[in-house]
Design a protein around this motif. Sequence first.
Motif, PDB file in Angstrom:
ATOM      1  N   GLN A  65      60.849  59.267  28.545  1.00 14.95           N
ATOM      2  CA  GLN A  65      60.228  58.441  29.750  1.00 14.95           C
ATOM      3  C   GLN A  65      61.156  58.443  30.917  1.00 14.95           C
ATOM      4  OE1 GLN A  65      61.310  54.468  27.882  1.00 14.95           O
ATOM      5  NE2 GLN A  65      59.668  54.563  26.301  1.00 14.95           N
ATOM      6  N   THR A  66      62.083  58.975  31.166  1.00 19.25           N
ATOM      7  CA  THR A  66      62.930  59.171  32.135  1.00 19.25           C
ATOM      8  C   THR A  66      62.101  60.577  32.874  1.00 19.25           C
ATOM      9  OG1 THR A  66      64.975  58.121  31.464  1.00 19.25           O
ATOM     10  CG2 THR A  66      64.995  59.744  33.281  1.00 19.25           C
ATOM     11  N   ILE A  67      61.871  61.518  32.222  1.00 23.76           N
ATOM     12  CA  ILE A  67      61.303  62.694  32.473  1.00 23.76           C
ATOM     13  C   ILE A  67      60.038  62.275  33.016  1.00 23.76           C
ATOM     14  CG2 ILE A  67      60.524  64.963  31.909  1.00 23.76           C
ATOM     15  CD1 ILE A  67      62.808  65.182  29.782  1.00 23.76           C
ATOM     16  N   ASN A  68      59.282  61.693  32.515  1.00 28.05           N
ATOM     17  CA  ASN A  68      57.792  61.219  33.078  1.00 28.05           C
ATOM     18  C   ASN A  68      58.073  60.434  34.108  1.00 28.05           C
ATOM     19  OD1 ASN A  68      56.393  62.350  30.888  1.00 28.05           O
ATOM     20  ND2 ASN A  68      56.497  60.561  29.491  1.00 28.05           N
ATOM     21  N   ALA A  69      58.812  59.572  34.185  1.00 24.90           N
ATOM     22  CA  ALA A  69      59.331  58.548  35.706  1.00 24.90           C
ATOM     23  C   ALA A  69      59.390  59.657  36.619  1.00 24.90           C
ATOM     24  CB  ALA A  69      60.215  57.608  35.370  1.00 24.90           C
ATOM     25  N   THR A  70      60.303  60.629  36.517  1.00 24.67           N
ATOM     26  CA  THR A  70      60.527  61.824  37.597  1.00 24.67           C
ATOM     27  C   THR A  70      59.393  62.475  37.702  1.00 24.67           C
ATOM     28  OG1 THR A  70      62.764  61.804  36.654  1.00 24.67           O
ATOM     29  CG2 THR A  70      62.219  63.538  37.913  1.00 24.67           C
ATOM     30  N   PHE A  71      58.679  62.945  36.847  1.00 21.46           N
ATOM     31  CA  PHE A  71      57.451  63.737  37.390  1.00 21.46           C
ATOM     32  C   PHE A  71      56.384  62.833  38.197  1.00 21.46           C
ATOM     33  CE2 PHE A  71      58.270  66.784  33.368  1.00 21.46           C
ATOM     34  CZ  PHE A  71      58.419  67.725  34.441  1.00 21.46           C
ATOM     35  N   GLN A  72      56.431  61.516  37.499  1.00 19.77           N
ATOM     36  CA  GLN A  72      55.443  60.649  38.855  1.00 19.77           C
ATOM     37  C   GLN A  72      56.153  60.329  40.145  1.00 19.77           C
ATOM     38  OE1 GLN A  72      55.183  57.138  36.256  1.00 19.77           O
ATOM     39  NE2 GLN A  72      53.716  57.965  34.725  1.00 19.77           N
ATOM     40  N   ARG A  73      57.217  60.464  40.087  1.00 20.16           N
ATOM     41  CA  ARG A  73      57.807  60.181  41.352  1.00 20.16           C
ATOM     42  C   ARG A  73      57.996  61.584  42.201  1.00 20.16           C
ATOM     43  NH1 ARG A  73      62.794  57.751  38.505  1.00 20.16           N
ATOM     44  NH2 ARG A  73      62.020  55.390  38.355  1.00 20.16           N
ATOM     45  N   ALA A  74      57.902  62.650  41.563  1.00 22.15           N
ATOM     46  CA  ALA A  74      57.716  63.988  42.178  1.00 22.15           C
ATOM     47  C   ALA A  74      56.312  64.124  42.835  1.00 22.15           C
ATOM     48  CB  ALA A  74      58.116  65.250  41.456  1.00 22.15           C
ATOM     49  N   ASP A  75      55.751  63.619  42.040  1.00 19.79           N
ATOM     50  CA  ASP A  75      54.220  63.723  42.547  1.00 19.79           C
ATOM     51  C   ASP A  75      53.825  62.847  43.858  1.00 19.79           C
ATOM     52  OD1 ASP A  75      53.355  65.280  40.508  1.00 19.79           O
ATOM     53  OD2 ASP A  75      52.532  63.608  39.142  1.00 19.79           O
ATOM     54  N   ALA A  76      54.589  61.544  43.570  1.00 17.31           N
ATOM     55  CA  ALA A  76      54.578  60.595  44.650  1.00 17.31           C
ATOM     56  C   ALA A  76      55.035  61.436  45.885  1.00 17.31           C
ATOM     57  CB  ALA A  76      55.371  59.462  44.377  1.00 17.31           C
ATOM     58  N   LEU A  77      56.055  62.312  45.702  1.00 21.46           N
ATOM     59  CA  LEU A  77      56.611  62.943  47.062  1.00 21.46           C
ATOM     60  C   LEU A  77      55.570  64.032  47.426  1.00 21.46           C
ATOM     61  CD1 LEU A  77      60.407  63.384  45.940  1.00 21.46           C
ATOM     62  CD2 LEU A  77      59.652  61.936  47.641  1.00 21.46           C
ATOM     63  N   VAL A 103      52.633  63.584  47.261  1.00 20.98           N
ATOM     64  CA  VAL A 103      51.564  63.070  48.178  1.00 20.98           C
ATOM     65  C   VAL A 103      51.928  62.738  49.590  1.00 20.98           C
ATOM     66  CG1 VAL A 103      50.087  61.000  48.132  1.00 20.98           C
ATOM     67  CG2 VAL A 103      50.337  62.212  46.255  1.00 20.98           C
ATOM     68  N   ALA A 104      53.380  62.153  49.457  1.00 23.04           N
ATOM     69  CA  ALA A 104      53.938  61.746  50.685  1.00 23.04           C
ATOM     70  C   ALA A 104      54.005  63.033  51.849  1.00 23.04           C
ATOM     71  CB  ALA A 104      55.337  61.148  50.459  1.00 23.04           C
ATOM     72  N   ALA A 105      54.382  64.035  51.152  1.00 25.81           N
ATOM     73  CA  ALA A 105      54.453  65.074  52.154  1.00 25.81           C
ATOM     74  C   ALA A 105      53.459  65.422  52.760  1.00 25.81           C
ATOM     75  CB  ALA A 105      54.932  66.265  51.455  1.00 25.81           C
ATOM     76  N   LYS A 106      52.071  65.441  51.918  1.00 27.19           N
ATOM     77  CA  LYS A 106      50.868  65.639  52.396  1.00 27.19           C
ATOM     78  C   LYS A 106      50.446  64.708  53.515  1.00 27.19           C
ATOM     79  CE  LYS A 106      49.151  67.969  48.303  1.00 27.19           C
ATOM     80  NZ  LYS A 106      48.249  68.120  47.251  1.00 27.19           N
ATOM     81  N   GLU A 107      50.545  63.458  53.300  1.00 27.11           N
ATOM     82  CA  GLU A 107      50.482  62.391  54.315  1.00 27.11           C
ATOM     83  C   GLU A 107      51.267  62.665  55.685  1.00 27.11           C
ATOM     84  OE1 GLU A 107      50.842  58.794  52.069  1.00 27.11           O
ATOM     85  OE2 GLU A 107      49.170  59.167  51.009  1.00 27.11           O
ATOM     86  N   GLY A 108      52.258  63.526  55.655  1.00 29.06           N
ATOM     87  CA  GLY A 108      53.109  63.768  56.862  1.00 29.06           C
ATOM     88  C   GLY A 108      54.520  63.027  56.963  1.00 29.06           C
ATOM     89  N   ALA A 109      55.006  62.879  55.781  1.00 25.54           N
ATOM     90  CA  ALA A 109      56.227  62.420  55.687  1.00 25.54           C
ATOM     91  C   ALA A 109      57.426  63.581  56.148  1.00 25.54           C
ATOM     92  CB  ALA A 109      56.695  62.051  54.247  1.00 25.54           C
ATOM     93  N   THR A 110      58.359  63.099  56.742  1.00 26.22           N
ATOM     94  CA  THR A 110      59.450  64.265  57.188  1.00 26.22           C
ATOM     95  C   THR A 110      60.050  64.850  56.040  1.00 26.22           C
ATOM     96  OG1 THR A 110      61.223  62.659  57.651  1.00 26.22           O
ATOM     97  CG2 THR A 110      59.663  62.728  59.501  1.00 26.22           C
ATOM     98  N   PRO A 111      60.682  66.007  56.444  1.00 25.39           N
ATOM     99  CA  PRO A 111      61.379  66.608  55.226  1.00 25.39           C
ATOM    100  C   PRO A 111      62.581  65.792  54.895  1.00 25.39           C
ATOM    101  CG  PRO A 111      60.723  68.380  56.944  1.00 25.39           C
ATOM    102  CD  PRO A 111      60.399  67.066  57.592  1.00 25.39           C
ATOM    103  N   ARG A 112      63.415  65.315  55.886  1.00 25.33           N
ATOM    104  CA  ARG A 112      64.441  64.418  55.655  1.00 25.33           C
ATOM    105  C   ARG A 112      64.349  63.230  54.819  1.00 25.33           C
ATOM    106  NH1 ARG A 112      69.261  64.746  54.531  1.00 25.33           N
ATOM    107  NH2 ARG A 112      70.549  62.953  54.850  1.00 25.33           N
ATOM    108  N   HIS A 113      63.006  62.503  55.141  1.00 22.57           N
ATOM    109  CA  HIS A 113      62.629  61.198  54.173  1.00 22.57           C
ATOM    110  C   HIS A 113      62.215  62.040  52.975  1.00 22.57           C
ATOM    111  CE1 HIS A 113      60.481  57.722  53.545  1.00 22.57           C
ATOM    112  NE2 HIS A 113      59.538  58.461  53.019  1.00 22.57           N
ATOM    113  N   ILE A 114      61.507  63.074  52.559  1.00 22.25           N
ATOM    114  CA  ILE A 114      61.307  63.465  51.258  1.00 22.25           C
ATOM    115  C   ILE A 114      62.582  63.819  50.577  1.00 22.25           C
ATOM    116  CG2 ILE A 114      60.481  65.436  49.990  1.00 22.25           C
ATOM    117  CD1 ILE A 114      58.051  65.394  52.168  1.00 22.25           C
TER     118      ILE A 114
END
Length: 184
Positions: free
Chosen positions: A3-15, A17-28
Amino acid sequence: MLQTINATFQRADALVVAAKEGATPRHIVDRIVAAGADASAEDRRTIATAAAELKDATRMLQGVVASARRRDEQNRWVMWTATGGVVLGMVLWATFAGIVARAVPASWQWPEKMAAHTLDMPMWEGGQRMMQSASPGAFTALAAGDRIVAANREALEACRKRADKAREAVRCTIDVEADERTKR
């Protein structure tokens, strides 16, 4: 952990998506560090829970083993105590049975009954056997006298009546049969 690994993958996917939306490297980077810290904290909690459950199970098993040992020890103590009680009872009975039997009123005939019971005979036959063992010659004479009295009962009763009437000793005539051994 899955469950923890799946949650980590989901968070990585969210990152991603956030990088594609223009988030700064520091924020990521901050979000990755935060996600890693969350996953690590969750892993620590899971490991701590598993360790606590393992300790509880170990403690319970130790209690069961200790209880079994105590039960075996108690059973041994009970066995030894019971054996000692039986042996002590036998010694006390052997020591004090005669004293107790002699302390009761004579009319109860406990010593005589105990002797007959020990010989596994009625009291009369047991008494005869004890007299014969104690003094064979005296027992033979006693038995011979009993046979003479039984064979001459009427003559002896008549003689007793004459002695009572005369109030002194009188002479009587009796018949004595030959001994069985000399008849042959």
